[in-house]
Motif scaffolding. Sequence first.
Motif, PDB file in Angstrom:
ATOM      1  N   SER B 146      17.932  37.810 -64.169  1.00 34.20           N
ATOM      2  CA  SER B 146      18.703  39.430 -63.922  1.00 34.20           C
ATOM      3  C   SER B 146      19.371  39.605 -63.618  1.00 34.20           C
ATOM      4  O   SER B 146      20.676  39.497 -63.374  1.00 34.20           O
ATOM      5  N   ARG B 148      22.220  43.119 -64.809  1.00 33.36           N
ATOM      6  CA  ARG B 148      22.556  45.221 -65.179  1.00 33.36           C
ATOM      7  C   ARG B 148      23.732  45.591 -65.620  1.00 33.36           C
ATOM      8  O   ARG B 148      24.427  44.333 -65.884  1.00 33.36           O
ATOM      9  N   GLU B 183      14.686  41.128 -64.993  1.00 29.13           N
ATOM     10  CA  GLU B 183      15.169  42.073 -64.592  1.00 29.13           C
ATOM     11  C   GLU B 183      15.961  42.411 -65.354  1.00 29.13           C
ATOM     12  O   GLU B 183      17.093  41.301 -66.259  1.00 29.13           O
ATOM     13  N   VAL B 185      18.499  46.618 -66.004  1.00 29.06           N
ATOM     14  CA  VAL B 185      18.178  47.356 -65.711  1.00 29.06           C
ATOM     15  C   VAL B 185      19.471  48.160 -65.368  1.00 29.06           C
ATOM     16  O   VAL B 185      20.724  47.383 -66.369  1.00 29.06           O
ATOM     17  N   ASP B 187      22.380  51.472 -65.051  1.00 29.07           N
ATOM     18  CA  ASP B 187      23.203  52.115 -63.908  1.00 29.07           C
ATOM     19  C   ASP B 187      24.142  52.365 -64.131  1.00 29.07           C
ATOM     20  O   ASP B 187      25.405  51.542 -64.683  1.00 29.07           O
ATOM     21  N   TYR B 190      27.518  49.845 -63.086  1.00 31.49           N
ATOM     22  CA  TYR B 190      27.458  48.413 -64.039  1.00 31.49           C
ATOM     23  C   TYR B 190      28.472  48.847 -65.158  1.00 31.49           C
ATOM     24  O   TYR B 190      28.504  47.974 -66.120  1.00 31.49           O
ATOM     25  N   ASN B 434      14.635  52.409 -67.257  1.00 33.34           N
ATOM     26  CA  ASN B 434      14.804  50.919 -66.388  1.00 33.34           C
ATOM     27  C   ASN B 434      13.189  51.218 -65.588  1.00 33.34           C
ATOM     28  O   ASN B 434      12.674  50.093 -65.707  1.00 33.34           O
ATOM     29  N   THR B 569      24.131  45.315 -54.525  1.00 32.26           N
ATOM     30  CA  THR B 569      23.093  44.481 -55.513  1.00 32.26           C
ATOM     31  C   THR B 569      23.173  43.279 -55.322  1.00 32.26           C
ATOM     32  O   THR B 569      23.418  42.190 -55.665  1.00 32.26           O
TER      33      THR B 569
END
Lengths: 91, 755
Positions: B146, B148, B183, B185, B187, B190, B434, B569
């Motif tokens: 995962s 980010r 994942e 992602v 944003d 981050y 995303n 998160t």
Amino acid sequence: MTRVVVDVMPKPEILDPQGQAIAQALPTLGCAGVRSVRQGKRFELEIDGVLTAAQRTDIERIAASLLTNPVIEDFVLRIEDDDVVDTGRPR
Amino acid sequence: MSSGSVDVIDTVTLASQTADQAQPYAQLGLEDDEYARIHQILGRRPTQTELAMYSVMWSEHCSYKSSKVHLRQFGEKAPASDALLVGMGENAGVIDVGGGLAVTFKIESHNHPSYVEPYQGAATGVGGIVRDILTMGARPVAVMDSLRFGAPEAPDTARVANGIIAGVAGYGNCLGLPNIGGEVVFDPCYQGNPLVNALCVGVMPVDRIQRSAARGVGNLVVLLGAKTGRDGIGGVSVLASAAFDQDTAAQRPSVQVGDPFTEKLLIECCLELFERELVVGIQDLGGAGLTCATTETAAAGRSGMRVHLERVPLREASMLPHEILASESQERMLAIVRPGDAALVLSLAQRWGVHATLIGEITDGERLVITWHGEAVVDVPPASLADEGPAYQRPMRRPADFDAIRADDAGKLPRPHSATELRDTLLTLAASPNLCSRKPVTQQYDRYVGGNTVLAQPADAGLLRIDEQTQRGIALAVDGNGRYARLDPYAGAQLALAEAYRNVATSGARPIAVTNCLNFGSPQDPEVMWQFEQAVSGLADGCRTLGIPVTGGNVSFYNQTGETPISPTPVIGVLGVSADVTKRIPSGLGNVGDAIVLLGQTRDEVSGSEWAWVAHQHLGGVPPVVDFAAEAALAAVLTDAGAARLLTGVHDLSDGGLAQALVEACLYRRRGAYIELPPGADAFMQLFSESSARALVCVPDNAVTQLRQLCAQQAVPYAALGVVTAAAQLELHHQFTLNLDELASAHATVPTALR
């Protein structure tokens, strides 16, 4: 013409799996007694004419950021005058 | 950590004689009262080596000193589960999945090292979690991750994202482990603090579970794997336990470099040692290296241990005792073996090309004594480091802007109305960072190595066969949503749990266990601590309601740049069991002519949604309602319908709502769809709401009645939306028609940072 050589090596405290793999392969190739191998890379940059101070600063900057990953590598920069190229200037 | 002269080693004897010597405890991150407690425990000042050990073991990362008062909820609220063979406290939880097999899985963060050195940080993150799984006695069989990153257009994101993705790929691919999902992602929160949460899952016979406890006076302590170097010294305490500032350059030597080929040998070597029952106790060396492994094994076994530190094989001969103990050199394990087995253990290790060194023995009493050429440099009760570290009830405060943000509902934002506007919104979302295809990332991962991968990205969950005879399998999904958690950390954690649970159910598997990686800002910020407590409560309550226990996890604090924390998160992984993977529900749309059905209830819920973010860069309002009863009912319908082979296609609804689900479902097997939205409904809400507990399924005519009955039994709302068509288009009746090529090209947009 001037040749600038940048030797890049993994920092001493950083693991070098490539060098280690070579060191481990040596005995099987009949080469005994090599305690350790570290593998780095060498860059050669050729400059027209004599290296100016500004050019040297530029190259140092490039060596420190682009040619080297400063987190895990060190570099050494040195200047070699090329004795093969026809610069026309007295050597 | 270079206090004192290099020539004089600070021994226990010396420490007793020089009680008043000033020590740099504050620079090592210890508080005044913590240092005083060390004095009290030892009855003297600590040696330099002991001080370094306490500093690292009592750091946030190792001691969980800010989080453990809250994490107790996972145990206290845990639902009864007879499948749980090993719960929290060991390296990873172990679940009985039937057929004599046990599964262990865990997710762990490697956020800070991955920002400093993206490739190696991510690679060693994978290596670390794989060793955690190996430590339990299991063969690692798959990984997930995962990830980010900051805004895709920001200048540094390309360095961070590409390095991290390549690192995950490099290490996992070299180990021969399929990467079956995760994942990616983007944003802005981050930007200076990417998240790298790596998950690994392993399988073993039920009777092969290993423990970390070092027991049996006279048993020997064996260090297996790579030589010890100066890499990563203080990595845990320095990198993971303090906020980032502009001085990261000065912390650079803390970076570790991994070697997956050494790890592969270590895995095979350990598995053979387990198989031959040669191991009494085992522990991987991760954060805090030998310090952590020796103290935790000794403390778990309530044993004494003597370690001869000069026996540890070094890459650099000049290393000092405290450096050897703190080194985070990768690919190492500590095993406890019986003296009579030692020769066999060493010869097996040699056959696998793994260094193995007898570095100590189990002793009477409960002291860990570490000597350096015969002189004691450490003499401590191991539990004081491993279990009895400080615990803080940090102050908590609801964020000052909490109510204002929640009142800022996304429902009042200008929204598309006309067919053209809706069509454009659908395409814009499908192409957004995303929601666009994850292929540029996942194609770098080996998803099918080993030949047991049944489902992998872009399927909703990864599905893996673990028994070729019975076709028994396990499903895994990992999900998080920092925006929802920013709006409401309690609900945000539950929504992440709900989504991972739903994703596992879409494969036809039955969800049975949970792991979590909780990524937050500084625990010294009362607002962050409040978010943390809310998220833990939400997750613990959710797991109790769904009846699936948390088996382990990891907390990562200090994820912030300067004073600004990341959005809270919580990343949740759910494990499911499939009795027969050949009955898995296929992903995407089914066969031409099959009915397309929406299961679940759609509410007016666009706050925190992908639409609000992409169309308006808006984050406000209240996240979607959490309805665990509806999630459980939906999962029951999916597993039952899957087992009865009623369904020919499935896709869960989450980020981007029905619109994005249709795009992905059409493109999965390039099938067309004809859709009629429910009459009278608001087309925008139908398409872009992110209500939870919903899934799209495809069902052939002859199975419609059975599916309807299942839904009625479970009280799951059933809405016939349309039909799978042979035409290469997505047609929304009365709205618009999109050519699949047009959809595909929008969805194939590559985020700027990955180009």
